[in-house]
Design a protein around this motif. Structure first.
Motif, short mmCIF file in Angstrom:
data_model
loop_
_atom_site.label_atom_id
_atom_site.label_comp_id
_atom_site.label_asym_id
_atom_site.label_seq_id
_atom_site.Cartn_x
_atom_site.Cartn_y
_atom_site.Cartn_z
N UNK A 31 4.77 -12.43 -12.17
CA UNK A 31 5.69 -12.30 -13.18
C UNK A 31 7.09 -12.43 -12.42
N UNK A 32 7.45 -12.39 -11.00
CA UNK A 32 8.37 -12.55 -10.56
C UNK A 32 8.70 -14.35 -10.32
N UNK A 33 7.64 -14.84 -10.20
CA UNK A 33 7.69 -16.35 -10.28
C UNK A 33 8.29 -16.88 -11.48
N UNK A 34 7.68 -16.43 -12.77
CA UNK A 34 8.28 -16.86 -13.72
C UNK A 34 9.82 -16.67 -14.08
N UNK A 35 10.43 -15.68 -13.48
CA UNK A 35 11.91 -15.28 -13.85
C UNK A 35 12.41 -15.50 -12.35
N UNK A 36 11.66 -16.36 -11.49
CA UNK A 36 12.65 -16.79 -10.24
C UNK A 36 13.62 -17.50 -10.36
N UNK A 37 13.85 -18.51 -11.26
CA UNK A 37 14.75 -19.50 -11.30
C UNK A 37 15.82 -18.98 -12.44
N UNK A 38 16.17 -17.71 -12.59
CA UNK A 38 16.95 -17.14 -13.53
C UNK A 38 18.21 -16.47 -12.68
N UNK A 39 19.44 -16.80 -12.99
CA UNK A 39 20.70 -16.08 -12.58
C UNK A 39 20.68 -15.87 -10.81
N UNK A 40 20.81 -14.69 -10.39
CA UNK A 40 20.89 -14.47 -9.12
C UNK A 40 19.76 -14.61 -8.09
N UNK A 41 18.55 -14.69 -8.90
CA UNK A 41 17.34 -15.03 -7.91
C UNK A 41 17.35 -16.60 -7.58
N UNK A 42 17.87 -17.26 -8.64
CA UNK A 42 18.16 -18.82 -8.25
C UNK A 42 18.96 -18.88 -7.20
N UNK A 43 20.11 -18.16 -6.97
CA UNK A 43 21.04 -18.36 -6.25
C UNK A 43 20.59 -17.81 -4.66
N UNK A 59 11.05 -24.64 -1.25
CA UNK A 59 11.30 -22.84 -0.86
C UNK A 59 10.25 -22.25 -2.12
N UNK A 60 10.50 -22.74 -3.38
CA UNK A 60 9.70 -22.05 -4.34
C UNK A 60 8.18 -22.43 -4.14
N UNK A 61 7.71 -23.33 -3.51
CA UNK A 61 6.17 -23.51 -3.26
C UNK A 61 5.83 -22.52 -1.90
N UNK A 62 6.63 -22.11 -1.22
CA UNK A 62 6.33 -21.06 0.06
C UNK A 62 6.11 -19.80 -0.66
N UNK A 63 7.19 -19.55 -1.49
CA UNK A 63 7.51 -18.19 -2.22
C UNK A 63 6.01 -17.96 -3.26
N UNK A 64 5.56 -19.04 -3.79
CA UNK A 64 4.48 -19.14 -4.55
C UNK A 64 3.21 -19.02 -4.05
N UNK A 65 3.11 -19.64 -2.78
CA UNK A 65 1.87 -19.63 -1.79
C UNK A 65 1.24 -18.16 -1.51
N UNK A 66 2.18 -17.02 -1.58
CA UNK A 66 1.70 -15.91 -0.97
C UNK A 66 0.86 -15.11 -2.12
N UNK A 67 -0.19 -14.78 -1.64
CA UNK A 67 -0.92 -13.66 -2.61
C UNK A 67 -1.66 -12.82 -1.66
N UNK A 68 -1.76 -11.52 -2.40
CA UNK A 68 -2.75 -10.62 -1.39
C UNK A 68 -4.25 -10.81 -1.95
N UNK A 69 -4.96 -10.84 -0.99
CA UNK A 69 -6.50 -10.94 -1.00
C UNK A 69 -7.13 -9.76 -1.58
N UNK A 70 -8.20 -9.44 -2.34
CA UNK A 70 -8.62 -8.31 -2.57
C UNK A 70 -10.23 -8.63 -2.99
#
Length: 70
Positions: A31-43, A59-70
């Motif tokens: 959900x955070x990825x979907x809203x990452x490019x809005x407003x203050x998050x983009x800055x 930078x977006x790809x690095x942020x998107x690449x992280x997931x918890x494994x379960x």
């Protein structure tokens, strides 16, 4: 024997709780990825990319690449 069964039951329950927590965190990351490019998050992401010397897309790809494994 009862102690062993109780320990097994407790560890199974705690593993299930841990899995639920990790699934929730992954959903929040999605959900955070979907809203990452809005407003203050983009800055914030643009500033981090500038400090690291990479592009906004990298930078977006690095942020998107992280997931918890379960």
């Amino acid at each position: 024997m009862v102690i062993g069964i109780a320990a097994l039951s407790l560890s199974t329950f705690l593993a299930f709780v841990n899995r639920c927590i990790l699934k929730r965190e992954n959903r929040l990351l999605d959900e955070d990825e979907l809203g990452a490019l809005k407003g203050a998050n983009r800055e914030r992401i643009e500033e981090a990319a500038r400090l690291e010397g990479i592009t906004l897309e990298e930078a977006m790809e690095k942020k998107r690449g992280f997931r918890y494994l379960y």
